[in-house]
Design a protein around this motif. Structure first.
Motif, mmCIF file in Angstrom:
data_model
loop_
_atom_site.group_PDB
_atom_site.id
_atom_site.type_symbol
_atom_site.label_atom_id
_atom_site.label_comp_id
_atom_site.label_asym_id
_atom_site.label_seq_id
_atom_site.Cartn_x
_atom_site.Cartn_y
_atom_site.Cartn_z
ATOM 1 N N PHE A 4 -7.328 4.113 -0.045
ATOM 2 C CA PHE A 4 -8.610 3.449 -0.290
ATOM 3 C C PHE A 4 -8.432 1.929 -0.332
ATOM 4 C CE2 PHE A 4 -11.997 1.856 -3.098
ATOM 5 C CZ PHE A 4 -13.090 2.195 -2.304
ATOM 6 N N LEU A 5 -7.414 1.446 -1.019
ATOM 7 C CA LEU A 5 -7.182 -0.001 -1.086
ATOM 8 C C LEU A 5 -6.858 -0.572 0.300
ATOM 9 C CD1 LEU A 5 -5.169 -0.236 -4.421
ATOM 10 C CD2 LEU A 5 -7.540 -0.936 -4.015
ATOM 11 N N ILE A 53 -2.747 11.290 -6.279
ATOM 12 C CA ILE A 53 -3.642 10.248 -6.785
ATOM 13 C C ILE A 53 -3.224 8.874 -6.270
ATOM 14 C CG2 ILE A 53 -4.394 9.034 -8.874
ATOM 15 C CD1 ILE A 53 -4.266 11.825 -10.294
ATOM 16 N N SER A 54 -1.928 8.586 -6.312
ATOM 17 C CA SER A 54 -1.461 7.271 -5.861
ATOM 18 C C SER A 54 -1.620 7.113 -4.348
ATOM 19 C CB SER A 54 -0.016 7.023 -6.300
ATOM 20 O OG SER A 54 0.863 7.944 -5.702
ATOM 21 N N THR A 55 -1.463 8.204 -3.605
ATOM 22 C CA THR A 55 -1.640 8.130 -2.151
ATOM 23 C C THR A 55 -3.100 7.872 -1.802
ATOM 24 O OG1 THR A 55 0.243 9.594 -1.785
ATOM 25 C CG2 THR A 55 -1.318 9.357 0.036
ATOM 26 N N ILE A 56 -4.018 8.577 -2.438
ATOM 27 C CA ILE A 56 -5.446 8.359 -2.185
ATOM 28 C C ILE A 56 -5.845 6.939 -2.592
ATOM 29 C CG2 ILE A 56 -7.785 9.043 -2.884
ATOM 30 C CD1 ILE A 56 -6.611 11.971 -2.950
ATOM 31 N N THR A 57 -5.310 6.468 -3.709
ATOM 32 C CA THR A 57 -5.574 5.094 -4.145
ATOM 33 C C THR A 57 -5.068 4.104 -3.111
ATOM 34 O OG1 THR A 57 -5.429 5.750 -6.461
ATOM 35 C CG2 THR A 57 -5.144 3.399 -5.970
ATOM 36 N N SER A 58 -3.851 4.317 -2.614
ATOM 37 C CA SER A 58 -3.297 3.390 -1.620
ATOM 38 C C SER A 58 -4.114 3.419 -0.336
ATOM 39 C CB SER A 58 -1.825 3.697 -1.346
ATOM 40 O OG SER A 58 -1.679 4.792 -0.476
ATOM 41 N N TYR A 115 0.799 -1.230 0.000
ATOM 42 C CA TYR A 115 0.000 0.000 0.000
ATOM 43 C C TYR A 115 0.830 1.279 0.000
ATOM 44 C CZ TYR A 115 -3.762 -3.220 0.908
ATOM 45 O OH TYR A 115 -4.636 -4.262 0.822
ATOM 46 N N ILE A 172 2.545 1.253 -4.361
ATOM 47 C CA ILE A 172 1.507 2.087 -4.981
ATOM 48 C C ILE A 172 1.847 3.565 -4.994
ATOM 49 C CG2 ILE A 172 -0.904 2.826 -4.785
ATOM 50 C CD1 ILE A 172 -1.585 0.009 -3.883
#
Length: 166
Positions: free
Chosen positions: A105-106, A98-103, A83, A87
């Protein structure tokens, strides 16, 4: 280890580097404690909110071992490597956000099965993500994650061992 995301030698050199490593670890733990408190505020107001978290049942020695492995040992390694390290991308500020928010959320959907639980887990992930972004050292959030899990889940493991001994 094969992708060089993790190295015991790097971990060892970080651990012995003293303040340079341990100060960010303890700051991360402090902010994680604050994140836990913040994430539980809605639960204090609305006690029937469903966190969507699973409860592991421990009723034998193999259950204790599996509990320790799955809640103390493996999560800091696997979650921080995936994560955060795999990511979060430092290519540009936009990609970093974007990648931090994605990580986050995952990370959150791995921890919960309800909207409130996902919200809680995203808040828990923020200190780990910020720690990794600020230090660019995956071992900082990994060690903070391990210490927090050791304290939180280690106490449960000790209680279970005492119950099994009685």
């Amino acid at each position: 280890m094969l992708n060089r995301y993790f190295s015991f030698e790097e971990l060892k050199s970080n651990i012995i580097s003293r303040k340079k490593f341990w100060m960010p670890v303890f700051v991360t733990i402090l902010f994680l404690i604050l994140a836990f408190g913040l994430s539980y505020l809605p639960k204090m107001i609305f006690p029937n909110l469903n966190e969507g978290m699973i409860n592991l049942r421990i009723n034998n020695w193999s259950g204790v071992v599996l509990f320790i492995l799955s809640t103390i040992i493996f999560p800091p390694l696997a979650e921080e490597m995936f994560y955060r390290k795999a990511i979060i991308n430092f290519e540009s500020k936009k990609i970093l956000y974007i990648s931090t928010i994605t990580s986050l959320f995952l990370f959150a959907i791995e921890h919960s099965l309800s909207w409130y639980g996902i919200f809680m887990a995203m808040i828990w992930g923020i200190p780990f993500s910020i720690s990794y972004i600020k230090t660019k050292n995956i071992y900082v959030p990994m060690m903070a994650h391990f210490i927090v899990n050791l304290i939180g889940n280690g106490s449960t493991a000790i209680i279970m061992v005492v119950r099994l001994l009685n």
